[in-house]
Design a protein around this motif. Structure first.
Motif, PDB file in Angstrom:
ATOM      1  N   ASN A  22       0.863  -1.184   0.000  1.00 18.92           N
ATOM      2  CA  ASN A  22       0.000   0.000   0.000  1.00 18.92           C
ATOM      3  C   ASN A  22       0.899   1.233   0.000  1.00 18.92           C
ATOM      4  O   ASN A  22       2.056   1.149  -0.344  1.00 18.92           O
ATOM      5  CB  ASN A  22      -0.932  -0.052   1.218  1.00 18.92           C
ATOM      6  N   PHE A  40      -5.028   2.850  -0.148  1.00 18.07           N
ATOM      7  CA  PHE A  40      -5.225   1.443  -0.511  1.00 18.07           C
ATOM      8  C   PHE A  40      -5.967   1.341  -1.833  1.00 18.07           C
ATOM      9  O   PHE A  40      -6.919   2.078  -2.075  1.00 18.07           O
ATOM     10  CB  PHE A  40      -6.095   0.721   0.535  1.00 18.07           C
ATOM     11  N   GLY A  44      -6.562  -4.181  -1.302  1.00 20.32           N
ATOM     12  CA  GLY A  44      -5.325  -3.979  -0.554  1.00 20.32           C
ATOM     13  C   GLY A  44      -5.484  -4.411   0.900  1.00 20.32           C
ATOM     14  O   GLY A  44      -6.537  -4.207   1.511  1.00 20.32           O
ATOM     15  N   ALA A  93      -9.121  -3.444   2.181  1.00 16.50           N
ATOM     16  CA  ALA A  93      -9.883  -2.435   1.443  1.00 16.50           C
ATOM     17  C   ALA A  93     -10.929  -3.126   0.568  1.00 16.50           C
ATOM     18  O   ALA A  93     -10.578  -3.863  -0.350  1.00 16.50           O
ATOM     19  CB  ALA A  93      -8.953  -1.582   0.593  1.00 16.50           C
TER      20      ALA A  93
END
Length: 112
Positions: A22, A40, A44, A93
């Motif tokens: 990230n 992100f 992620g 994410a």
């Protein structure tokens, strides 16, 4: 002694890639407190980890699955969470997004 930076403006600061792929940028810090923005992509992952710092996080954009000490919540823009010292935590994410984290004391490892 360098003067303490008291204000941060949008777009300031260099993005660096995190070990889990990230990105982050340190916005402000003193010895006692640090503010860091994390970006992100969808999917992620901020891998499960722990640290002695107390952390508070604000979801600035996107949706995240957040795990703290085995508890799982889905949080969206405008939501937030606190991670007490040494609890295992991480995020995923669910869509592209940004977290703004604060740490006390500051994360010296983010300044190296």
């Amino acid at each position: 002694m360098a003067e303490t930076k008291l204000f941060s403006r949008a777009g300031e600061g260099e993005w660096t890639t995190t070990p889990d792929g990230n990105r982050r940028r340190v916005l402000l810090h003193t010895d006692e407190l640090m503010m860091v923005e994390f970006g992100f992509e969808k999917g992620g992952v901020g891998a499960l980890h722990s640290h002695p710092h107390v952390q508070s996080s604000y979801v600035a954009e996107g949706r995240f699955e957040v795990v703290i000490d085995g508890k799982v919540e889905t949080l969206s823009a405008g939501d937030g969470f606190i991670v007490p010292s040494n609890l295992v935590h991480g995020v995923k994410a669910l869509e592209a997004g940004r977290l703004v984290d604060t740490f006390t004391p500051h994360r010296a490892d983010f300044l190296a």
